[in-house]
Scaffold this active site. Structure first.
Site, mmCIF file in Angstrom:
data_model
loop_
_atom_site.group_PDB
_atom_site.id
_atom_site.type_symbol
_atom_site.label_atom_id
_atom_site.label_comp_id
_atom_site.label_asym_id
_atom_site.label_seq_id
_atom_site.Cartn_x
_atom_site.Cartn_y
_atom_site.Cartn_z
ATOM 1 N N ASP A 1 0.847 -1.190 0.000
ATOM 2 C CA ASP A 1 0.000 0.000 0.000
ATOM 3 C C ASP A 1 0.882 1.239 0.000
ATOM 4 O O ASP A 1 1.743 1.412 0.884
ATOM 5 C CB ASP A 1 -0.899 -0.008 1.246
ATOM 6 C CG ASP A 1 -1.994 1.050 1.178
ATOM 7 O OD1 ASP A 1 -2.336 1.480 0.067
ATOM 8 O OD2 ASP A 1 -2.500 1.444 2.243
ATOM 9 N N TYR B 1 1.247 5.676 -0.528
ATOM 10 C CA TYR B 1 0.742 6.871 0.158
ATOM 11 C C TYR B 1 0.941 8.036 -0.799
ATOM 12 O O TYR B 1 1.688 8.965 -0.544
ATOM 13 C CB TYR B 1 1.562 7.046 1.442
ATOM 14 C CG TYR B 1 1.033 8.013 2.481
ATOM 15 C CD1 TYR B 1 -0.287 8.003 2.883
ATOM 16 C CD2 TYR B 1 1.909 8.916 3.095
ATOM 17 C CE1 TYR B 1 -0.739 8.869 3.867
ATOM 18 C CE2 TYR B 1 1.472 9.783 4.085
ATOM 19 C CZ TYR B 1 0.149 9.754 4.465
ATOM 20 O OH TYR B 1 -0.297 10.615 5.455
ATOM 21 N N HIS C 1 -3.987 14.143 0.474
ATOM 22 C CA HIS C 1 -4.266 13.318 1.653
ATOM 23 C C HIS C 1 -3.104 13.377 2.638
ATOM 24 O O HIS C 1 -3.320 13.559 3.848
ATOM 25 C CB HIS C 1 -4.511 11.873 1.228
ATOM 26 C CG HIS C 1 -4.634 10.931 2.384
ATOM 27 N ND1 HIS C 1 -5.708 10.943 3.249
ATOM 28 C CD2 HIS C 1 -3.803 9.943 2.841
ATOM 29 C CE1 HIS C 1 -5.543 10.014 4.175
ATOM 30 N NE2 HIS C 1 -4.393 9.395 3.948
ATOM 31 N N ARG D 1 0.753 17.130 12.814
ATOM 32 C CA ARG D 1 2.052 17.793 12.983
ATOM 33 C C ARG D 1 2.013 19.290 12.724
ATOM 34 O O ARG D 1 3.008 19.980 12.956
ATOM 35 C CB ARG D 1 3.095 17.152 12.050
ATOM 36 C CG ARG D 1 3.430 15.723 12.393
ATOM 37 C CD ARG D 1 4.539 15.188 11.504
ATOM 38 N NE ARG D 1 4.157 15.195 10.096
ATOM 39 C CZ ARG D 1 3.512 14.179 9.508
ATOM 40 N NH1 ARG D 1 3.164 13.117 10.212
ATOM 41 N NH2 ARG D 1 3.209 14.242 8.227
ATOM 42 N N GLU E 1 -10.884 4.072 3.450
ATOM 43 C CA GLU E 1 -9.864 4.735 2.638
ATOM 44 C C GLU E 1 -10.197 4.461 1.180
ATOM 45 O O GLU E 1 -10.144 3.315 0.724
ATOM 46 C CB GLU E 1 -8.460 4.253 2.990
ATOM 47 C CG GLU E 1 -7.980 4.766 4.346
ATOM 48 C CD GLU E 1 -6.487 4.612 4.550
ATOM 49 O OE1 GLU E 1 -5.818 4.003 3.686
ATOM 50 O OE2 GLU E 1 -5.986 5.099 5.579
ATOM 51 N N GLU F 1 -9.343 4.080 -2.336
ATOM 52 C CA GLU F 1 -8.106 3.816 -3.054
ATOM 53 C C GLU F 1 -8.400 3.124 -4.380
ATOM 54 O O GLU F 1 -9.507 2.657 -4.632
ATOM 55 C CB GLU F 1 -7.165 2.932 -2.230
ATOM 56 C CG GLU F 1 -6.802 3.507 -0.865
ATOM 57 C CD GLU F 1 -5.610 2.809 -0.233
ATOM 58 O OE1 GLU F 1 -4.793 2.211 -0.985
ATOM 59 O OE2 GLU F 1 -5.477 2.862 1.005
ATOM 60 N N ASP G 1 -9.414 0.389 1.789
ATOM 61 C CA ASP G 1 -8.442 -0.088 2.770
ATOM 62 C C ASP G 1 -8.914 0.351 4.156
ATOM 63 O O ASP G 1 -8.455 1.349 4.707
ATOM 64 C CB ASP G 1 -7.056 0.472 2.456
ATOM 65 C CG ASP G 1 -5.978 -0.161 3.315
ATOM 66 O OD1 ASP G 1 -6.183 -1.292 3.775
ATOM 67 O OD2 ASP G 1 -4.941 0.482 3.522
ATOM 68 N N ARG H 1 -8.527 3.786 13.135
ATOM 69 C CA ARG H 1 -7.670 4.931 13.409
ATOM 70 C C ARG H 1 -7.122 4.949 14.834
ATOM 71 O O ARG H 1 -5.975 5.341 15.060
ATOM 72 C CB ARG H 1 -8.434 6.235 13.135
ATOM 73 C CG ARG H 1 -8.881 6.420 11.704
ATOM 74 C CD ARG H 1 -7.715 6.499 10.737
ATOM 75 N NE ARG H 1 -8.175 6.756 9.364
ATOM 76 C CZ ARG H 1 -7.378 6.729 8.299
ATOM 77 N NH1 ARG H 1 -6.095 6.451 8.446
ATOM 78 N NH2 ARG H 1 -7.866 6.951 7.089
ATOM 79 N N GLN I 1 -4.483 2.219 15.100
ATOM 80 C CA GLN I 1 -3.341 2.619 14.278
ATOM 81 C C GLN I 1 -2.511 3.704 14.967
ATOM 82 O O GLN I 1 -1.274 3.662 14.953
ATOM 83 C CB GLN I 1 -3.837 3.111 12.914
ATOM 84 C CG GLN I 1 -2.727 3.508 11.952
ATOM 85 C CD GLN I 1 -3.269 4.003 10.621
ATOM 86 O OE1 GLN I 1 -4.474 3.975 10.376
ATOM 87 N NE2 GLN I 1 -2.396 4.454 9.756
ATOM 88 N N TYR J 1 1.495 2.566 15.450
ATOM 89 C CA TYR J 1 2.248 2.728 14.208
ATOM 90 C C TYR J 1 3.686 3.202 14.395
ATOM 91 O O TYR J 1 4.517 3.043 13.493
ATOM 92 C CB TYR J 1 1.497 3.651 13.238
ATOM 93 C CG TYR J 1 1.720 5.131 13.448
ATOM 94 C CD1 TYR J 1 2.609 5.835 12.636
ATOM 95 C CD2 TYR J 1 1.044 5.824 14.440
ATOM 96 C CE1 TYR J 1 2.809 7.199 12.818
ATOM 97 C CE2 TYR J 1 1.230 7.175 14.618
ATOM 98 C CZ TYR J 1 2.124 7.861 13.814
ATOM 99 O OH TYR J 1 2.323 9.202 13.998
ATOM 100 N N LYS K 1 -4.740 -2.072 10.273
ATOM 101 C CA LYS K 1 -4.988 -2.219 8.835
ATOM 102 C C LYS K 1 -5.249 -3.655 8.414
ATOM 103 O O LYS K 1 -5.984 -3.910 7.452
ATOM 104 C CB LYS K 1 -3.767 -1.706 8.059
ATOM 105 C CG LYS K 1 -3.538 -0.212 8.134
ATOM 106 C CD LYS K 1 -4.455 0.514 7.194
ATOM 107 C CE LYS K 1 -3.987 1.951 7.001
ATOM 108 N NZ LYS K 1 -4.823 2.661 6.027
ATOM 109 N N THR L 1 -9.187 -5.607 3.820
ATOM 110 C CA THR L 1 -9.037 -4.688 2.690
ATOM 111 C C THR L 1 -9.940 -5.217 1.580
ATOM 112 O O THR L 1 -9.816 -6.385 1.186
ATOM 113 C CB THR L 1 -7.584 -4.634 2.198
ATOM 114 O OG1 THR L 1 -6.743 -4.172 3.254
ATOM 115 C CG2 THR L 1 -7.445 -3.701 1.004
ATOM 116 N N GLU M 1 -10.454 12.696 7.317
ATOM 117 C CA GLU M 1 -10.353 14.023 6.715
ATOM 118 C C GLU M 1 -11.711 14.721 6.673
ATOM 119 O O GLU M 1 -11.802 15.919 6.956
ATOM 120 C CB GLU M 1 -9.797 13.906 5.296
ATOM 121 C CG GLU M 1 -8.370 13.402 5.227
ATOM 122 C CD GLU M 1 -7.977 13.015 3.819
ATOM 123 O OE1 GLU M 1 -7.450 13.865 3.087
ATOM 124 O OE2 GLU M 1 -8.221 11.836 3.435
#
Length: 337
Positions: free
Chosen positions: A26, A28, A33, A42, A99, A101, A133, A137, A140, A144, A153, A157, A282
């Site tokens: 997978d 990114y 995103h 951050r 997700e 994808e 996917d 959250r 994760q 992670y 995850k 999927t 999001e």
């Protein structure tokens, strides 16, 4: 087979995975995103990690839990730390997400120790499918660091059963994104390999008579940025940034051998506007906003009984190339001691 007609499976038809998936990676690759998630966790000044503009970031997923459209998904359980000041707890995921994808299947693979050059990478890409996917959250977030996603995850999927070949998609090819800084030579590719694929996500919860569309996105690059690289911060972040050819070239540059049936995914696809965001994380901006589904229904994250339906198509002049459906219904978590 005519592209103007779509095969409609009967109720008795059983759909299967289109290939035996040996490995699943997978990526990114949507700058919008990655920027959105980076801002949440951050801040705007450090939204993208230092490596993001230099290579297609990815991780190895769990191939055994890739399932075909229509397979129910059980709410995962695991460790979480909802309060940063307290020890972790164990339980059912409370922040279950989607997700949006797309993914492609590897056709001819490469020998161990022999990378796939970016200018011939298209010869190793068989076709594409839709993908959800699913992401836990809260699990994760706790697990992670430092090695990336694991139980958050690997529980499931979903992909669509139809593989649309690259030959069928070539009428919808678009210029590659402008990439600044310019990638290292092994990732530089001038041949267009982005695609105009319309994508939609809908949720049908219990008590809802019809699915509510929550996302309208696209697999394309930013056409405006392609024509004029420097427009503004936000208009340069649309949709996909790294192409499938670049993903494949990077994956194999260290001699990693890919095999027929291996699945490589795009990562969450998000566009410039909230209606283009490809995850509930999001859309709800980390749970601070409510997503209106109409008729008194709303969500921040998925509830038990929710069916998530992803569809996609390329629109031609008087015809449409469809990808079928990628769907799954959320079941309650298993009971654990």
């Amino acid at each position: 087979m005519s592209l103007t007609r779509a095969f409609v499976p009967q109720a008795s038809t059983i759909m299967h995975l289109p290939a035996k998936i040996g490995d699943y990676t997978d990526f990114y690759s949507s700058r919008q995103h990655a920027t959105n998630v980076g801002i949440m966790f951050r801040g705007k000044e450090n939204a993208l990690m230092p490596n993001w503009l230099h290579l297609p970031v990815g991780y190895h997923g769990r191939a055994s839990s890739v399932v075909v459209s229509g397979t129910p998904i059980q709410r995962p359980v695991g460790q979480m730390q909802p309060d940063d000041a307290k020890p972790p707890v164990f339980g059912a995921c409370k922040l279950l997400d989607i997700e949006l994808e797309m993914a492609f299947f590897v056709g001819p693979g490469n020998e161990f120790g022999k990378p796939i050059p970016v200018d011939t990478a298209h010869e190793h890409i068989f076709g594409m499918v839709l993908m959800n996917d699913w992401s836990a959250r809260d699990i994760q977030k706790w697990e992670y660091v430092p090695l990336g996603p694991f139980l958050g995850k690997s529980f499931g999927t979903t992909i669509s059963p139809w593989v649309v070949t690259m030959e069928a998609l070539m009428p919808f090819v678009l210029p590659n994104p402008v990439q600044v800084p310019k990638p290292l030579p092994y990732l530089c590719d001038e041949e267009p390999y982005a695609f105009d694929i319309n994508l939609f996500v809908a949720i049908k919860g219990e008590g809802m008579s019809n699915p509510a569309t929550i996302c309208k996105s696209n697999f394309k690059t930013n056409t405006a940025a392609t024509l004029k690289p420097v427009i503004s911060f936000w208009t340069s972040l649309q949709y996909m940034y790294w192409t499938m050819k670049q993903q494949l070239a990077h994956h194999s540059i260290n001699g990693c051998n890919l095999r027929p049936g291996d699945l490589l995914a795009s990562g969450t696809i998000s566009g410039p506007d909230p209606e283009n965001f490809g995850s509930l994380l999001e859309m709800s901006w980390k749970g601070t906003k409510v997503i209106d589904l109409g008729n008194g229904h709303s969500r921040k994250f998925l509830q038990d009984g929710d069916e998530v339906i992803i569809t996609g198509h390329c629109q031609g002049n008087g015809y449409r190339v469809g990808f079928g459906q990628c769907s799954g219904k959320v079941l309650p978590a298993i009971s654990v001691p």
